[in-house]
Design a protein around this motif. Structure first.
Motif, PDB file in Angstrom:
ATOM      1  N   PRO A  22      38.945 -73.657 -54.013  1.00 29.82           N
ATOM      2  CA  PRO A  22      38.896 -73.933 -52.571  1.00 29.82           C
ATOM      3  C   PRO A  22      39.975 -73.208 -51.770  1.00 29.82           C
ATOM      4  O   PRO A  22      39.860 -73.067 -50.556  1.00 29.82           O
ATOM      5  CB  PRO A  22      39.072 -75.454 -52.490  1.00 29.82           C
ATOM      6  CG  PRO A  22      39.762 -75.815 -53.760  1.00 29.82           C
ATOM      7  CD  PRO A  22      39.230 -74.871 -54.795  1.00 29.82           C
ATOM      8  N   LYS A  25      39.407 -69.544 -49.505  1.00 30.97           N
ATOM      9  CA  LYS A  25      38.961 -69.342 -48.127  1.00 30.97           C
ATOM     10  C   LYS A  25      40.086 -69.006 -47.156  1.00 30.97           C
ATOM     11  O   LYS A  25      39.839 -68.466 -46.088  1.00 30.97           O
ATOM     12  CB  LYS A  25      38.199 -70.571 -47.621  1.00 30.97           C
ATOM     13  CG  LYS A  25      39.035 -71.821 -47.448  1.00 30.97           C
ATOM     14  CD  LYS A  25      38.141 -72.981 -46.996  1.00 30.97           C
ATOM     15  CE  LYS A  25      38.909 -74.265 -46.833  1.00 30.97           C
ATOM     16  NZ  LYS A  25      38.024 -75.407 -46.524  1.00 30.97           N
ATOM     17  N   ASP A  42      34.007 -74.515 -44.272  1.00 29.56           N
ATOM     18  CA  ASP A  42      33.389 -74.717 -45.578  1.00 29.56           C
ATOM     19  C   ASP A  42      32.010 -74.060 -45.588  1.00 29.56           C
ATOM     20  O   ASP A  42      31.337 -73.982 -44.551  1.00 29.56           O
ATOM     21  CB  ASP A  42      33.262 -76.209 -45.881  1.00 29.56           C
ATOM     22  CG  ASP A  42      34.575 -76.810 -46.359  1.00 29.56           C
ATOM     23  OD1 ASP A  42      35.605 -76.099 -46.304  1.00 29.56           O
ATOM     24  OD2 ASP A  42      34.569 -77.979 -46.772  1.00 29.56           O
ATOM     25  N   ASP A  43      31.602 -73.634 -46.768  1.00 26.65           N
ATOM     26  CA  ASP A  43      30.346 -72.878 -46.845  1.00 26.65           C
ATOM     27  C   ASP A  43      29.115 -73.763 -47.004  1.00 26.65           C
ATOM     28  O   ASP A  43      27.994 -73.254 -47.099  1.00 26.65           O
ATOM     29  CB  ASP A  43      30.399 -71.856 -47.985  1.00 26.65           C
ATOM     30  CG  ASP A  43      30.642 -72.506 -49.347  1.00 26.65           C
ATOM     31  OD1 ASP A  43      30.679 -73.750 -49.409  1.00 26.65           O
ATOM     32  OD2 ASP A  43      30.786 -71.768 -50.340  1.00 26.65           O
ATOM     33  N   VAL A 107      36.787 -79.222 -43.942  1.00 28.03           N
ATOM     34  CA  VAL A 107      35.350 -79.332 -43.723  1.00 28.03           C
ATOM     35  C   VAL A 107      34.990 -79.303 -42.237  1.00 28.03           C
ATOM     36  O   VAL A 107      33.897 -78.892 -41.855  1.00 28.03           O
ATOM     37  CB  VAL A 107      34.807 -80.627 -44.382  1.00 28.03           C
ATOM     38  CG1 VAL A 107      35.354 -81.862 -43.691  1.00 28.03           C
ATOM     39  CG2 VAL A 107      33.298 -80.642 -44.378  1.00 28.03           C
TER      40      VAL A 107
END
Length: 206
Positions: A22, A25, A42-43, A107
């Motif tokens: 994580p 990013k 977030d993807d 998120v």
């Protein structure tokens, strides 16, 4: 590959890098774009159309702070120690003032300024051993160590963001919160950063 080609055709630059979990990013973006504003997302989220506008407008009011659309407020027990992560005040919305008590959750989308990204604490990859699967907590301790506060977006529309439910069965949140791994990582980061516990810096505000 076909999907990536479509994205690139829209003018979006896709860069390949080593997988740091994580932390991927932000780690490479902070190094390469440390003279710009950087927004991390977030993807597995479909973001509300005003996401960038919300972050940027709040940044203009608090240009030296980390700006987040979704935050948790750290809670303390009678012993003045932080309670379990699962018992913090989640999705806190009662204040839009910068504070050490707020944890930015990636998120929701988070904005970082050049002043923040040029700090030495971002250069290390020690998070691989100290806090490998929770970037929010690692970043919080980096911020505390440099006396950087988090500011929540006032009136954020993050609750309108759409979650891709197909990705949630193995989501980090299930391990980190449901299995109380975040409490272990809080303790690990406190030891690494030389703070006996998270409350030392936070309680300085009181």
């Amino acid at each position: 590959k076909r999907t990536i080609s479509k994205i690139e055709a829209m003018g979006i630059k896709v860069e390949y890098c080593n997988d740091l979990g994580p932390n991927t990013k932000y780690h490479y973006a902070f190094k390469e774009y440390n003279n710009d504003l950087v927004i991390t997302v977030d993807d597995d989220i479909i973001y509300h159309e005003k996401m960038i506008e919300e972050l940027y407008s709040t940044h203009l009011k608090h240009p030296e702070m980390i700006i987040a659309r979704r935050v948790h407020k750290i809670r303390f027990g009678l012993d003045r120690l932080p309670v379990s992560y699962r018992n913090w005040i989640w999705e806190y919305r009662n204040s839009c003032q910068p504070s050490h008590e707020l944890l930015a959750t990636g998120v929701g989308g988070v904005l970082y300024t050049p002043a923040v990204m040029k700090l030495n604490c971002w250069e290390t990859t020690d998070f691989i051993n100290v806090c490998p699967a929770c970037d929010d907590i690692w970043l919080k301790f980096c911020e505390l160590s440099q006396n950087i506060k988090v500011c929540a977006v006032d009136g954020s529309q993050f609750y309108k963001d759409a979650i891709n439910k197909k990705t949630q069965k193995n989501a980090l949140a299930l391990e980190n919160v449901d299995n109380e791994k975040n409490d272990e990582r809080l303790s690990s980061c406190a030891r690494y950063f030389g703070m006996s516990n998270l409350c030392e810096k936070v309680l300085e505000e009181e």
